[in-house]
Design an enzyme around this catalytic site. Structure first.
Site, mmCIF file in Angstrom:
data_model
loop_
_atom_site.group_PDB
_atom_site.id
_atom_site.type_symbol
_atom_site.label_atom_id
_atom_site.label_comp_id
_atom_site.label_asym_id
_atom_site.label_seq_id
_atom_site.Cartn_x
_atom_site.Cartn_y
_atom_site.Cartn_z
ATOM 1 N N MET A 1 35.529 -34.699 -53.505
ATOM 2 C CA MET A 1 35.329 -34.811 -52.102
ATOM 3 C C MET A 1 36.382 -35.670 -51.420
ATOM 4 O O MET A 1 36.631 -35.428 -50.261
ATOM 5 C CB MET A 1 33.890 -35.273 -51.904
ATOM 6 C CG MET A 1 33.502 -35.842 -50.589
ATOM 7 S SD MET A 1 33.933 -37.533 -50.187
ATOM 8 C CE MET A 1 33.631 -38.455 -51.630
ATOM 9 N N PRO A 2 37.033 -36.594 -52.097
ATOM 10 C CA PRO A 2 38.111 -37.283 -51.365
ATOM 11 C C PRO A 2 39.195 -36.301 -50.928
ATOM 12 O O PRO A 2 39.516 -35.356 -51.643
ATOM 13 C CB PRO A 2 38.659 -38.278 -52.385
ATOM 14 C CG PRO A 2 37.547 -38.502 -53.334
ATOM 15 C CD PRO A 2 36.843 -37.177 -53.431
ATOM 16 N N PHE A 3 39.723 -36.548 -49.746
ATOM 17 C CA PHE A 3 40.844 -35.776 -49.230
ATOM 18 C C PHE A 3 42.054 -36.687 -49.298
ATOM 19 O O PHE A 3 42.037 -37.790 -48.751
ATOM 20 C CB PHE A 3 40.570 -35.341 -47.790
ATOM 21 C CG PHE A 3 41.679 -34.518 -47.205
ATOM 22 C CD1 PHE A 3 41.839 -33.192 -47.565
ATOM 23 C CD2 PHE A 3 42.564 -35.067 -46.296
ATOM 24 C CE1 PHE A 3 42.865 -32.425 -47.029
ATOM 25 C CE2 PHE A 3 43.592 -34.315 -45.753
ATOM 26 C CZ PHE A 3 43.750 -32.990 -46.121
ATOM 27 N N PHE A 39 41.337 -32.100 -53.363
ATOM 28 C CA PHE A 39 41.816 -31.659 -52.060
ATOM 29 C C PHE A 39 42.994 -32.549 -51.721
ATOM 30 O O PHE A 39 42.817 -33.730 -51.404
ATOM 31 C CB PHE A 39 40.712 -31.765 -50.993
ATOM 32 C CG PHE A 39 39.538 -30.883 -51.292
ATOM 33 C CD1 PHE A 39 39.542 -29.560 -50.867
ATOM 34 C CD2 PHE A 39 38.454 -31.352 -52.006
ATOM 35 C CE1 PHE A 39 38.462 -28.723 -51.155
ATOM 36 C CE2 PHE A 39 37.381 -30.535 -52.291
ATOM 37 C CZ PHE A 39 37.378 -29.217 -51.864
ATOM 38 N N THR A 72 40.875 -40.152 -47.701
ATOM 39 C CA THR A 72 39.694 -40.131 -46.845
ATOM 40 C C THR A 72 38.516 -39.774 -47.730
ATOM 41 O O THR A 72 38.568 -38.790 -48.481
ATOM 42 C CB THR A 72 39.843 -39.080 -45.720
ATOM 43 O OG1 THR A 72 41.011 -39.387 -44.963
ATOM 44 C CG2 THR A 72 38.628 -39.082 -44.810
#
Length: 135
Positions: A1-3, A39, A72
């Protein structure tokens, strides 16, 4: 899930790939991010059409191998875990690319579950009609 966004100067695709792998490995090792949860936007700047600017803030000199890593992710991780992440990113980048740890700059921006959409125009972590925990 971190971008993750990674910016560096005049690099080749192999170095960009190694930087992305190093950061992903650190996220998996320190935050428990699933390995397939990747990601990333990897950008090499050529100094003509795009550039990076840096100085020696806090007495940490930078050179042409500087790497900026912007992550993020959802809020909630304790400071010790973030410190371990920063350290591991610098170590992994050094191991894979030879970039000195003082040339690795990492920032983390946190947000809420509703701030994510992974496709289909939906907030998968915060579906409509479902109240967040603790609300």
């Amino acid at each position: 899930m971190p971008f993750v966004r990674i910016d560096t100067l005049g690099t080749d695709p192999d170095r960009l790939g190694a930087l992305g792998d190093a950061v992903q490995d650190a996220l998996v090792e320190t935050l428990g991010v699933p390995p397939e949860d990747r990601f990333q936007v990897l950008t090499a700047h050529d100094g003509v059409r795009s550039a990076l600017r840096y100085d020696s803030y806090l007495g940490l000199p930078k050179d042409e191998s500087v790497v900026f890593v912007a992550i993020t992710m959802r809020a909630g991780r304790p400071p010790e875990q973030k410190r371990a992440l920063y350290r591991r990113i610098a170590e992994r980048i050094h191991e894979r690319t030879g970039t000195a740890p003082h040339d690795v700059v990492v920032t983390v921006t946190e947000n809420a579950p509703v701030d994510w959409s992974f496709g289909d125009g939906r907030a998968q972590y915060a579906p409509a009609g479902v109240e967040p925990a603790g609300a």
